[in-house]
Design a protein around this motif. Sequence first.
Motif, PDB file in Angstrom:
ATOM      1  N   LEU A   1      43.002   5.407  36.180  1.00  0.00           N
ATOM      2  CA  LEU A   1      44.127   6.157  36.731  1.00  0.00           C
ATOM      3  C   LEU A   1      43.770   7.628  36.846  1.00  0.00           C
ATOM      4  O   LEU A   1      42.950   8.135  36.070  1.00  0.00           O
TER       5      LEU A   1
ATOM      6  N   PHE B   1      51.021   9.694  38.469  1.00  0.00           N
ATOM      7  CA  PHE B   1      50.010   8.690  38.160  1.00  0.00           C
ATOM      8  C   PHE B   1      49.548   8.017  39.469  1.00  0.00           C
ATOM      9  O   PHE B   1      50.379   7.509  40.225  1.00  0.00           O
TER      10      PHE B   1
ATOM     11  N   VAL C   1      52.244   2.561  32.725  1.00  0.00           N
ATOM     12  CA  VAL C   1      52.465   2.568  34.173  1.00  0.00           C
ATOM     13  C   VAL C   1      53.127   1.270  34.618  1.00  0.00           C
ATOM     14  O   VAL C   1      54.077   1.272  35.413  1.00  0.00           O
TER      15      VAL C   1
ATOM     16  N   LYS D   1      54.708  13.575  34.974  1.00  0.00           N
ATOM     17  CA  LYS D   1      53.326  13.381  35.408  1.00  0.00           C
ATOM     18  C   LYS D   1      53.269  12.526  36.681  1.00  0.00           C
ATOM     19  O   LYS D   1      54.142  11.701  36.925  1.00  0.00           O
TER      20      LYS D   1
ATOM     21  N   ILE E   1      45.734  11.253  36.623  1.00  0.00           N
ATOM     22  CA  ILE E   1      47.005  11.816  36.172  1.00  0.00           C
ATOM     23  C   ILE E   1      46.974  13.320  36.374  1.00  0.00           C
ATOM     24  O   ILE E   1      45.999  13.985  36.027  1.00  0.00           O
TER      25      ILE E   1
ATOM     26  N   ILE F   1      47.754   3.425  28.398  1.00  0.00           N
ATOM     27  CA  ILE F   1      48.272   4.167  29.544  1.00  0.00           C
ATOM     28  C   ILE F   1      48.526   3.230  30.715  1.00  0.00           C
ATOM     29  O   ILE F   1      49.479   3.416  31.488  1.00  0.00           O
TER      30      ILE F   1
END
Length: 422
Positions: A415, A402, A381, A400, A417, A377
């Motif tokens: 993170l 982030f 990003v 989404k 989310i 993930i």
Amino acid sequence: MTSELWVTGGVILFLIMLSFLFSGSETGMTAASRARLHSLAAGGDRRAAMVEKLIERKDRLVGALLIGNNLVNILASALATSLLLTLFGEAGVVYATLAMTVILVIFSEILPKSLALFRPEQFALIVSPFARAVVFVFGPVSSVANWIVRGILSLFGINLGRDAPMVSAHEELRGTVEVLHREGAFIKQERDRVGGLLDLAELEVSDVMIHRTAMRLVNADDPAEQVVREILQSPYTRMPVYRNSTDNIVGVVHSKDLLRALHDVDNEPRRIDITKVASKPWFVPDTTTLHDQLNAFLRKKAHVAIVVDEYGEVEGLVTLEDIIEEIVGEIADEHDVDMQGVKQEADGSIVVDGSVPIRDLNRALDWNLPDEEATTIAGLVIHEAQTIPEEKQAFTFHGKRFVVMKRDRNRIMRLRIRDAGQ
């Protein structure tokens, strides 16, 4: 004269019945499940075997049915026009057009196709002798018509192979499973397992491996007592052994082999030579597909392989369990370490460690984040942002939001989310 009218009416009715069969046969034959037909044919159903043989040449079958259908529809319309001209004069043309349009749409299109779609396999089995006769009569004409069609399409740069599938077998299976899941026939876990199995040929070992930064290794140059203690305290059954540098993997030790060796030296760890207990390491390229690696694991009866890049540098470690988990989901036993990678917050947001694989997140939360360009993930990003974000920096993509919660040097550690609309 009256008898001729009755005969003509009877012929028109017969032609409409034939049109019913042509339309229903086309829909039933093309909508029938090939898997179910194969199962019935394997069980000795002759008609199922006949349908299987017919749909092997689907272009020829559909072409023959369409030729027959258009022939009887045109003939029925012509006879109806002639009949109504005799009865009503010139107005009969209008009456014939309206009447035949309604009759053919209802009784030769909607009704037979609705029945065929309701029970495609059963309908196909019932009309299979009729369809075989149609292919026998109109098959040669259909082949010529298909040849002409391919020639015309080729002028526009479209090469239409005979019965060329529009989707691969994997895509067809995946689509079928998704439809069954939406209809409630498959629960999410069953859909994920079938999807994971189909993904094996598309994923590489680098997508599921334990990265070198997270690998648990032992140093062959450390004191024997320390090495033995580290292995026995580890939650893993197998551990790589390195010497001088973590890029120099010299073996993989199995805890059971270590216990046997300890028994042989009266449980005195200092007398253990870990390099003699360890088995020879197995190195595999990071581009190996999971399908090939699974077969290799089964063939070699091995459970662990060291993943290396094109330069021979160690990238990580892949296990048989890692690949199986892609199919069945996370496998936990009593010695596994609980990795808190995903946490649901009270406000509905998700706090995720940067190292969590995108595929695992998608599977756990039923999301659809892309995993083609990044494995984790954090990698997603960075790829989307085209930079290494700062803490508290936020991005919105793929529906989404982030927010970077923690960063350590160039690594995104955590993170938050949430849905972009929240």
